[in-house]
Design a protein around this motif. Structure first.
Motif, PDB file in Angstrom:
ATOM      1  N   ARG A  42       0.838  -1.204   0.000  1.00  0.00           N
ATOM      2  CA  ARG A  42       0.000   0.000   0.000  1.00  0.00           C
ATOM      3  C   ARG A  42       0.875   1.257   0.000  1.00  0.00           C
ATOM      4  O   ARG A  42       0.676   2.184  -0.788  1.00  0.00           O
ATOM      5  N   GLU A  43       1.873   1.269   0.869  1.00  0.00           N
ATOM      6  CA  GLU A  43       2.743   2.443   0.976  1.00  0.00           C
ATOM      7  C   GLU A  43       3.569   2.639  -0.293  1.00  0.00           C
ATOM      8  O   GLU A  43       3.769   3.774  -0.744  1.00  0.00           O
ATOM      9  N   GLY A  61     -13.646  -4.913  -4.061  1.00  0.00           N
ATOM     10  CA  GLY A  61     -12.839  -5.246  -2.899  1.00  0.00           C
ATOM     11  C   GLY A  61     -11.453  -4.646  -2.920  1.00  0.00           C
ATOM     12  O   GLY A  61     -10.780  -4.603  -1.888  1.00  0.00           O
ATOM     13  N   ASN A  62     -10.989  -4.183  -4.098  1.00  0.00           N
ATOM     14  CA  ASN A  62      -9.676  -3.549  -4.182  1.00  0.00           C
ATOM     15  C   ASN A  62      -9.722  -2.126  -3.641  1.00  0.00           C
ATOM     16  O   ASN A  62     -10.773  -1.489  -3.618  1.00  0.00           O
ATOM     17  N   LEU A 112      -4.149  -1.295  -3.574  1.00  0.00           N
ATOM     18  CA  LEU A 112      -3.980  -2.568  -2.882  1.00  0.00           C
ATOM     19  C   LEU A 112      -5.086  -3.540  -3.270  1.00  0.00           C
ATOM     20  O   LEU A 112      -6.261  -3.189  -3.266  1.00  0.00           O
ATOM     21  N   ASN A 113      -4.672  -4.751  -3.611  1.00  0.00           N
ATOM     22  CA  ASN A 113      -5.604  -5.870  -3.746  1.00  0.00           C
ATOM     23  C   ASN A 113      -5.423  -6.739  -2.508  1.00  0.00           C
ATOM     24  O   ASN A 113      -4.421  -7.447  -2.382  1.00  0.00           O
ATOM     25  N   ILE A 141      -6.966  -9.411  -1.498  1.00  0.00           N
ATOM     26  CA  ILE A 141      -7.349 -10.823  -1.576  1.00  0.00           C
ATOM     27  C   ILE A 141      -6.159 -11.774  -1.473  1.00  0.00           C
ATOM     28  O   ILE A 141      -6.204 -12.754  -0.709  1.00  0.00           O
ATOM     29  N   PRO A 142      -5.044 -11.558  -2.222  1.00  0.00           N
ATOM     30  CA  PRO A 142      -3.912 -12.491  -2.075  1.00  0.00           C
ATOM     31  C   PRO A 142      -3.397 -12.594  -0.646  1.00  0.00           C
ATOM     32  O   PRO A 142      -3.011 -13.685  -0.193  1.00  0.00           O
ATOM     33  N   PHE A 143      -3.398 -11.480   0.070  1.00  0.00           N
ATOM     34  CA  PHE A 143      -2.909 -11.495   1.455  1.00  0.00           C
ATOM     35  C   PHE A 143      -3.870 -12.250   2.360  1.00  0.00           C
ATOM     36  O   PHE A 143      -3.448 -12.986   3.258  1.00  0.00           O
ATOM     37  N   GLU A 144      -5.179 -12.080   2.118  1.00  0.00           N
ATOM     38  CA  GLU A 144      -6.165 -12.819   2.907  1.00  0.00           C
ATOM     39  C   GLU A 144      -6.047 -14.319   2.658  1.00  0.00           C
ATOM     40  O   GLU A 144      -6.182 -15.131   3.582  1.00  0.00           O
ATOM     41  N   ARG A 145      -5.780 -14.691   1.423  1.00  0.00           N
ATOM     42  CA  ARG A 145      -5.633 -16.105   1.089  1.00  0.00           C
ATOM     43  C   ARG A 145      -4.418 -16.706   1.779  1.00  0.00           C
ATOM     44  O   ARG A 145      -4.452 -17.857   2.250  1.00  0.00           O
TER      45      ARG A 145
END
Length: 743
Positions: A162-163, A229-230, A289-290, A292-296
């Motif tokens: 994100r940063e 969601g992004n 930021l997406n 979803i990959p981090f949540e997965r």
């Protein structure tokens, strides 16, 4: 046969049960087998002409708790057939009838010829160890900290991304981002609406030029990469201090997008709302930021932690085991060299995990392809995966075109009518036309092989696959690979931990313990004994391969005959250029460039073209993005055909690529000996290794070798890899392969 029947009791065994009508095995001399069993076992049924004949496992001489009856007088074998008659019953058949069935296979080990231990195509010393103990076992507290740190790493990576995206956009600004096509838009306000929890949300529609297609044909997800969601950065040309601001995308519908702004950083919400609802103000969106990959990844880490076997593997609570079945050794469909076959056998024999170390050009993908085919033939469900869509597609189709499959790829096997192999690709993010045309949208349930990125593999349940093959595993983080670990009972990890590690969004974590792949972590936990090395390289001239082989692979690599003497015309295969250039920092941004080196690169490009190379066969690798722009400018000025076809990029971007000729510009040139990240003790050698192993026939290394070979003033020798550059320069000079320019 000595001791074979010591623990076998017919009272504890059952009559063999199976429908063998469709079996088609190699014929077995059943009569000799049962006669021998009758003599050795001697288990006669009282009062009748019938003997109990114990059966073996189908692929090895180990007895199971099942048997058949043998009647010598009639020459009949008797077993239970669940499909015989209306509800199944015992049936008898002749020796000839059962010779090609599973019964014959389970009887064949009574024959002396089948009891002899078969020879393997490789020496016993090259077999995997039966068991490898971990170097240490984590305590309960250490195990909890291990998984806690993994989750923390994912969250840190998420915030760092994100940063980084905020910083990248801030450096560009809206006008520059528009000119570089780094933003989506323009969008115009349509209406206000309610968000997920009743908050005020805003609907925008992308502006369509009159000469473009109708807006009903626009799909922002496919055309602009905008997904529900992004998070994104919303900016406007209204030149208001409330912008840019962060927003969450809560819906995407054709040409329309609905966003929910984050008001926490907005000074005057009323002013911002007025701009957002104005039909005269254009809005643009930049990716932020997406999640979803981090949540997965977080979900996979939690699931792995709850699974005892997987948790124990990661924390060193159990050994890694291999079981070589000499009676069912792999017979690959494609030709493999000795080292590739060894890796194939290791993969087949692994119970939980194996690491295939594949240096550049050693046929890692070929080895994996052969193994995947073998696993499918054994009836196993297979997931093939990698950290990126491009890596997944390369494993599937290689350099295939829509009209011509590349030989010995999974795609070629799937297209061969004589081979029964079906493939399905998860997701729609492939950019490979062959994959899209043949495998996207196929039924996952009907496929023998399912291909997905590690993130895409999150759709599958725990242990849904017998095996997951992870290509480029050393470029995937542990949390990403945890997804593959979670959904398969066995992992085959392939990669090269001597090249670049997984991408790290947080520069400050580059040298942290968490920033390594699962491949490398397992080597540390269980030692190199769980890995097998592919030792013959087919990519480079032997002189180009010499230094990387000695410096990074312990001199273990061999060069195949076919490429040993490859050259471009009569040019030397490797040359160094020592140039005292002037490194400079870009006016906007933090990258560096070196004009003198850029001009030297252009001269080498012209020489290669004059020596017969097409510009598309030439790659220029440089350490800094600022130098990329300078090199492109100088090369494009050359009086050669289509200089834009020369591929110029950073070292990181070239990992996995290769060209007939490669020119490297290291950029750094200063009296103090500062080489920046090129000198990092861990990552520096890996980056150098990547750069040195891309060329097939000609490699030119341009740099200030005094700077590169000097330990920076703020570093100790242990904190620097400058000795690699010094050693490389010494080798080039001793072989009279160093050209000096300037002072």
């Amino acid at each position: 046969m000595e001791g074979l029947l010591d623990n076998w009791r017919h009272q504890n065994a059952d009559l063999f049960s199976a429908d063998v009508s469709d079996d088609d095995y190699e014929p077995v001399d059943v009569e000799e087998a049962v006669e021998r069993a009758k003599e050795l076992a001697g288990i006669k049924v009282p009062s009748v002409d019938r003997y109990i004949i114990p059966l073996f496992k189908i692929n090895e001489p180990e007895l199971i708790d099942q048997y058949v009856f043998y009647s010598p007088g009639t020459g009949q074998i008797r077993w239970y057939d669940p499909e015989f008659g209306l509800s199944g019953s015992k049936r008898s058949a002749s020796f000839e009838t059962v010779a090609t069935t599973e019964i014959g296979q389970r009887l064949r080990f009574w024959l002396p010829s089948h009891l002899e231990e078969p020879e393997l195509p490789i020496d016993d010393s090259e077999l995997p160890p039966k068991q490898i103990q971990p170097s240490d076992q984590l305590s309960s507290d250490e195990q909890a900290a291990f998984f806690r740190n993994l989750r923390g790493f994912v969250r840190t990576e998420r915030e760092s991304e994100r940063e980084a995206n905020w910083e990248a956009y801030s450096e560009l600004g809206l006008d520059e981002a528009i000119s570089r096509n780094h933003v989506s838009g323009p969008f115009l306000s349509i209406e206000g609406t309610s968000g997920e929890n009743g908050e005020q949300a805003y609907v925008f529609q992308i502006a369509v030029d009159e000469d473009e297609d109708d807006e009903d044909n626009i799909d922002l997800r496919e055309d602009e990469g905008l997904f529900r969601g992004n998070f994104c950065i919303a900016d406007t040309n209204a030149n208001d201090e409330q912008f840019p601001l962060e927003a969450k995308i809560i819906s995407v519908d054709g040409p329309n997008i609905t966003i929910l702004p984050d008001w926490s950083s907005v000074g005057d919400r009323a002013v911002a709302e007025k701009i957002l609802t104005s039909d005269e103000v254009e809005l643009w969106f930049h990716e932020l930021l997406n999640p979803i990959p981090f949540e997965r990844r977080l979900t996979a880490i939690n699931q792995v932690k709850k699974n005892e076997e997987k948790r124990e593997l990661l924390t060193g609570q159990r050994p890694v085991e291999f079981n070589v079945d000499r009676y069912a050794i792999p017979d690959p469909e494609i030709e493999l060299n000795d080292y590739q076959y060894q890796a194939h056998l290791w993969a087949d024999s692994a119970n939980a995990v194996v690491c295939i170390h594949g240096p550049p050009g050693t046929g890692k993908t070929r080895t994996l392809t052969a193994y995947v085919r073998h696993a499918v033939e054994k009836g196993q469900s297979v997931l093939v995966t990698a950290h990126s869509n491009q890596a997944v597609d390369n494993l599937l189709v290689g350099d295939s075109t829509r009209s011509s499959p590349e030989e010995d790829t999974l795609h070629a096997m799937a297209q061969d009518p004589d081979m029964d192999l079906s493939i399905a690709r998860v997701g729609n993010n492939t950019r490979n036309s062959v994959v899209e045309a043949n495998y996207v949208g196929r039924s996952l349930k009907a496929a023998d092989v399912i291909a997905a990125t590690t993130s895409g593999a999150s759709h599958f349940d725990q242990n849904e696959f017998d095996v997951a093959v992870v290509d480029e595993a050393t470029q995937a983080s542990r949390p990403a690979t945890a997804i593959a670990l979670n959904c398969a009972q066995k992992l085959v990890l392939a990669g090269d931990h001597k090249q670049l590690p997984p991408y790290c969004a947080d520069e400050s974590m580059q040298d942290e313990e968490m920033h390594i792949s699962l491949f490398e972590y397992l080597l540390e936990r269980y030692s190199d004994d769980i890995s097998v090395l592919l030792r013959k390289q087919y990519r480079m001239n032997e002189e180009i391969a010499a230094f990387p082989n000695d410096a990074f692979y312990g001199g273990k690599l061999k060069t195949a005959d076919r490429c040993r003497d490859w050259t471009v015309d009569d040019l030397k295969p490797i040359m160094g250029v020592d140039i005292d250039g002037d490194e400079q920092r870009e006016a906007h941004g933090n990258s560096l460039y070196n004009i003198e080196e850029a001009e030297a690169v252009a001269k080498q490009v012209k020489l290669l073209v004059q020596s017969g190379l097409d510009p598309s066969d030439i790659g220029v690798i440089t350490a800094y993005s600022g130098q990329v722009r300078k090199v492109i400018d100088r090369v494009n000025r050359l009086d050669i055909y289509d200089p834009t076809r020369v591929d110029v990029d950073t070292i990181d971007s070239f990992q996995g690529g290769e060209r007939e000729a490669i020119i490297i510009s290291f950029v750094r040139s200063n009296e103090e000996g500062h080489s920046g990240f090129l000198e990092f003790p861990e990552e520096g050698p890996r980056r150098l290794n990547v750069a040195l192993t891309r060329a097939r026939k000609r490699l030119v290394l341009i740099g200030n070798w005094d700077t590169l070979g000097t330990v920076a003033p703020h570093r100790s020798p242990d904190e620097s890899c400058a000795f690699f550059y010094a050693s490389l320069a010494d080798r080039l000079q001793s072989q009279e392969r160093m050209l000096s320019i300037g002072e």
